[in-house]
Design a protein around this motif. Sequence first.
Motif, PDB file in Angstrom:
ATOM      1  N   ARG A 112      -2.797 -10.303  11.451  1.00 12.09           N
ATOM      2  CA  ARG A 112      -1.550 -11.068  11.585  1.00 12.09           C
ATOM      3  C   ARG A 112      -0.372 -10.346  10.931  1.00 12.09           C
ATOM      4  NH1 ARG A 112      -4.549 -16.694   9.972  1.00 12.09           N
ATOM      5  NH2 ARG A 112      -5.279 -17.257  12.073  1.00 12.09           N
ATOM      6  N   LEU A 113      -0.623  -9.755   9.762  1.00 15.04           N
ATOM      7  CA  LEU A 113       0.452  -9.050   9.074  1.00 15.04           C
ATOM      8  C   LEU A 113       0.856  -7.781   9.823  1.00 15.04           C
ATOM      9  CD1 LEU A 113      -0.616  -9.475   5.339  1.00 15.04           C
ATOM     10  CD2 LEU A 113       1.255 -10.634   6.538  1.00 15.04           C
ATOM     11  N   ARG A 114      -0.112  -7.079  10.386  1.00 17.15           N
ATOM     12  CA  ARG A 114       0.239  -5.880  11.165  1.00 17.15           C
ATOM     13  C   ARG A 114       1.053  -6.253  12.403  1.00 17.15           C
ATOM     14  NH1 ARG A 114      -5.114  -4.224   9.759  1.00 17.15           N
ATOM     15  NH2 ARG A 114      -5.888  -5.026  11.765  1.00 17.15           N
ATOM     16  N   GLU A 115       0.703  -7.363  13.029  1.00 15.81           N
ATOM     17  CA  GLU A 115       1.483  -7.833  14.175  1.00 15.81           C
ATOM     18  C   GLU A 115       2.919  -8.160  13.749  1.00 15.81           C
ATOM     19  OE1 GLU A 115      -0.777 -11.109  15.575  1.00 15.81           O
ATOM     20  OE2 GLU A 115      -2.243  -9.883  16.681  1.00 15.81           O
ATOM     21  N   LEU A 116       3.047  -8.765  12.571  1.00 17.20           N
ATOM     22  CA  LEU A 116       4.381  -9.070  12.057  1.00 17.20           C
ATOM     23  C   LEU A 116       5.177  -7.795  11.827  1.00 17.20           C
ATOM     24  CD1 LEU A 116       6.547 -10.942  10.839  1.00 17.20           C
ATOM     25  CD2 LEU A 116       5.325 -10.738   8.645  1.00 17.20           C
ATOM     26  N   VAL A 117       4.530  -6.781  11.234  1.00 15.89           N
ATOM     27  CA  VAL A 117       5.207  -5.513  10.975  1.00 15.89           C
ATOM     28  C   VAL A 117       5.761  -4.923  12.271  1.00 15.89           C
ATOM     29  CG1 VAL A 117       4.839  -3.103  10.280  1.00 15.89           C
ATOM     30  CG2 VAL A 117       3.937  -4.960   8.864  1.00 15.89           C
ATOM     31  N   GLU A 118       4.940  -4.913  13.326  1.00 17.17           N
ATOM     32  CA  GLU A 118       5.379  -4.337  14.597  1.00 17.17           C
ATOM     33  C   GLU A 118       6.528  -5.141  15.210  1.00 17.17           C
ATOM     34  OE1 GLU A 118       4.488  -1.406  15.792  1.00 17.17           O
ATOM     35  OE2 GLU A 118       3.366  -1.262  13.895  1.00 17.17           O
ATOM     36  N   GLU A 119       6.448  -6.463  15.167  1.00 14.31           N
ATOM     37  CA  GLU A 119       7.531  -7.288  15.709  1.00 14.31           C
ATOM     38  C   GLU A 119       8.799  -7.135  14.882  1.00 14.31           C
ATOM     39  OE1 GLU A 119       7.499  -9.615  18.759  1.00 14.31           O
ATOM     40  OE2 GLU A 119       6.400  -7.710  18.807  1.00 14.31           O
ATOM     41  N   LYS A 154      14.288 -12.194  -2.855  1.00 17.22           N
ATOM     42  CA  LYS A 154      14.029 -11.333  -1.707  1.00 17.22           C
ATOM     43  C   LYS A 154      12.989 -10.270  -2.035  1.00 17.22           C
ATOM     44  CE  LYS A 154      16.387  -8.665   1.872  1.00 17.22           C
ATOM     45  NZ  LYS A 154      17.694  -8.153   2.370  1.00 17.22           N
ATOM     46  N   SER A 155      11.989 -10.125  -1.177  1.00 20.70           N
ATOM     47  CA  SER A 155      10.850  -9.241  -1.416  1.00 20.70           C
ATOM     48  C   SER A 155      10.562  -8.436  -0.149  1.00 20.70           C
ATOM     49  CB  SER A 155       9.615 -10.053  -1.825  1.00 20.70           C
ATOM     50  OG  SER A 155       9.889 -10.868  -2.950  1.00 20.70           O
ATOM     51  N   THR A 156       9.649  -7.455  -0.270  1.00 23.68           N
ATOM     52  CA  THR A 156       9.341  -6.587   0.868  1.00 23.68           C
ATOM     53  C   THR A 156       7.850  -6.315   0.951  1.00 23.68           C
ATOM     54  OG1 THR A 156      11.462  -5.464   0.471  1.00 23.68           O
ATOM     55  CG2 THR A 156       9.979  -4.464   2.053  1.00 23.68           C
ATOM     56  N   LEU A 157       7.293  -6.487   2.143  1.00 19.38           N
ATOM     57  CA  LEU A 157       5.903  -6.135   2.427  1.00 19.38           C
ATOM     58  C   LEU A 157       5.859  -4.708   2.963  1.00 19.38           C
ATOM     59  CD1 LEU A 157       2.875  -7.114   2.859  1.00 19.38           C
ATOM     60  CD2 LEU A 157       3.596  -7.582   5.229  1.00 19.38           C
ATOM     61  N   HIS A 158       4.920  -3.894   2.438  1.00 23.21           N
ATOM     62  CA  HIS A 158       4.767  -2.509   2.871  1.00 23.21           C
ATOM     63  C   HIS A 158       3.338  -2.308   3.362  1.00 23.21           C
ATOM     64  CE1 HIS A 158       8.509  -0.844   0.865  1.00 23.21           C
ATOM     65  NE2 HIS A 158       8.419  -2.058   0.342  1.00 23.21           N
ATOM     66  N   TYR A 159       3.211  -1.571   4.475  1.00 23.66           N
ATOM     67  CA  TYR A 159       1.888  -1.275   5.033  1.00 23.66           C
ATOM     68  C   TYR A 159       1.765   0.233   5.218  1.00 23.66           C
ATOM     69  CZ  TYR A 159      -2.078  -1.123   8.258  1.00 23.66           C
ATOM     70  OH  TYR A 159      -3.281  -0.855   8.853  1.00 23.66           O
ATOM     71  N   ARG A 160       0.759   0.822   4.576  1.00 25.00           N
ATOM     72  CA  ARG A 160       0.571   2.260   4.676  1.00 25.00           C
ATOM     73  C   ARG A 160      -0.897   2.614   4.454  1.00 25.00           C
ATOM     74  NH1 ARG A 160       4.351   5.959   4.916  1.00 25.00           N
ATOM     75  NH2 ARG A 160       5.922   4.469   4.170  1.00 25.00           N
ATOM     76  N   ASP A 161      -1.391   3.482   5.290  1.00 25.74           N
ATOM     77  CA  ASP A 161      -2.778   3.965   5.173  1.00 25.74           C
ATOM     78  C   ASP A 161      -3.776   2.810   5.102  1.00 25.74           C
ATOM     79  OD1 ASP A 161      -1.815   6.595   5.148  1.00 25.74           O
ATOM     80  OD2 ASP A 161      -1.572   6.556   2.972  1.00 25.74           O
ATOM     81  N   GLY A 162      -3.533   1.770   5.894  1.00 28.34           N
ATOM     82  CA  GLY A 162      -4.461   0.654   5.965  1.00 28.34           C
ATOM     83  C   GLY A 162      -4.372  -0.329   4.815  1.00 28.34           C
ATOM     84  N   PHE A 176      -1.914  -2.937   2.213  1.00 29.02           N
ATOM     85  CA  PHE A 176      -0.672  -3.673   2.047  1.00 29.02           C
ATOM     86  C   PHE A 176      -0.278  -3.705   0.578  1.00 29.02           C
ATOM     87  CE2 PHE A 176      -2.361  -5.465   5.986  1.00 29.02           C
ATOM     88  CZ  PHE A 176      -1.237  -5.474   6.797  1.00 29.02           C
ATOM     89  N   THR A 177       0.991  -3.485   0.303  1.00 24.99           N
ATOM     90  CA  THR A 177       1.546  -3.718  -1.033  1.00 24.99           C
ATOM     91  C   THR A 177       2.747  -4.639  -0.886  1.00 24.99           C
ATOM     92  OG1 THR A 177       2.942  -1.732  -0.904  1.00 24.99           O
ATOM     93  CG2 THR A 177       0.791  -1.506  -1.981  1.00 24.99           C
ATOM     94  N   PHE A 178       3.050  -5.363  -1.948  1.00 21.75           N
ATOM     95  CA  PHE A 178       4.144  -6.330  -1.906  1.00 21.75           C
ATOM     96  C   PHE A 178       5.101  -6.032  -3.047  1.00 21.75           C
ATOM     97  CE2 PHE A 178       5.813 -10.796  -1.763  1.00 21.75           C
ATOM     98  CZ  PHE A 178       6.210 -10.749  -0.436  1.00 21.75           C
ATOM     99  N   HIS A 179       6.347  -5.764  -2.701  1.00 26.08           N
ATOM    100  CA  HIS A 179       7.397  -5.537  -3.690  1.00 26.08           C
ATOM    101  C   HIS A 179       8.063  -6.891  -3.938  1.00 26.08           C
ATOM    102  CE1 HIS A 179       7.761  -0.918  -3.151  1.00 26.08           C
ATOM    103  NE2 HIS A 179       6.559  -1.338  -2.807  1.00 26.08           N
ATOM    104  N   LEU A 180       7.540  -7.593  -4.914  1.00 24.42           N
ATOM    105  CA  LEU A 180       7.936  -8.977  -5.168  1.00 24.42           C
ATOM    106  C   LEU A 180       9.209  -9.013  -6.016  1.00 24.42           C
ATOM    107  CD1 LEU A 180       7.289 -11.966  -4.940  1.00 24.42           C
ATOM    108  CD2 LEU A 180       5.691 -11.727  -6.841  1.00 24.42           C
ATOM    109  N   GLY A 181      10.261  -9.557  -5.419  1.00 26.45           N
ATOM    110  CA  GLY A 181      11.539  -9.629  -6.107  1.00 26.45           C
ATOM    111  C   GLY A 181      11.662 -10.868  -6.971  1.00 26.45           C
TER     112      GLY A 181
END
Length: 403
Positions: free
Chosen positions: A24-31, A151-159, A161-166
């Motif tokens: 679900r999160l990968r689908e969100l990233v692409e959209e 405001k925060s940011t979700l990051h996806y890399r090399d399979g 997920f990390t979350f930059h929680l503001g």
Amino acid sequence: MADTEYCRRTAVTGLSVSPTDATRLRELVEEWKRGCQLAVNEAWGVCHTRSEVQQLAYDRLRDETALGSQHAVLATHRAAEAIKRSRRHDGDRPEFTNPTVAFDTRTMTVFDDRTVSLTTTGERVRCDLDLPADGGYQSRYLDDEDWEPAKSTLHYRDGEFTFHLGFRRPSPAVDPPTEGATVLGVDLGVENLAVTSTARFFDAGELNHRREEFERVRASLEATGTRSAARTLRQAGDRLDRFVRQRLHEVASGIVAEAEEYGCELVAFGQLSEVRELDPDAGPLHEWLFERLLSFVEYRAAERGIAVVEVNPEYTSQRCMECGFTHPQNRDLERRQFECLKCGASAHDDYNAAKNIAFRCVRRGPLSSRGLGAAACALRSGVVTPDDGFTPYAELSEAPKSD
């Protein structure tokens, strides 16, 4: 003045995500990437403010992507930021390929049990925050009720997920300067990003070098014109942005530390609106650098009870701090040297300007309705007041700490 309503911090955490939620999160990233690109394509060459891009592109994002209403809004805002950054660097139309997604308090919820609920293109997902065994520095913000999620940011890399929680909290109120307050002057420039009236120099050499190097790389990659070259260019731009932000934080911390070292209750800058007129080498990029630096200094200073003000910088680079004689030829731009035609006093021109900025803050009078304000400007070896002139620290009851 920059907005200092809130102090902001970011806590980077891992996320423990189930296979279903990961999908679900990968689908969100692409959209998200697709939505941001649609907004850029719609607004490029038309508008660049958040409100304008949102009004222009929101309906299209809702019709053509699976993003929810609030994520569609956030995507238009991210597109506006990308357009403004590209315009600032005279760049091409932005392309969104980085696997990141922005969240705000409408699209995420942080719970006391160290989990976070995130909106996706379908059902919300709830994930554990992957924290160090001892809680890490992140716990300082998660456990402190004064800090609220922002405001925060979700990051996806090399399979993964990390979350930059503001987080944010209201900036501490800064009381008006006490009577007899000392001010630290700061001159902003191109060769030296900042110079203080206490003779601390924050060199811009590495920053300018990296900027020039990026311009050379961009020219080469744009000439190549391949998709791979475009991707490499975006990565180089991201690296430059990270370096610039880190450097600005370092300089801001140094300026506030200098104010504390010399017992200053005020930090004075030249008004940013005058920068381009007074420094012909300063362009739009430097205006942006100065604005960001000022905002970083403001929130750091507020936490320490130090006020930040702007004063008219006109003639501060031409006026002699020793005798007051003002003339354009006092300043040698090629040598970056100030030498008074009347009394012969000499100094680095940015240092002379920083002292004059501080002194102008003193001379302009009260800063509040109670008649309180700066009475002395801090130099490296003493203070200067309009009435008493220069007084060495050795003759004062309180001297700055030694290095």
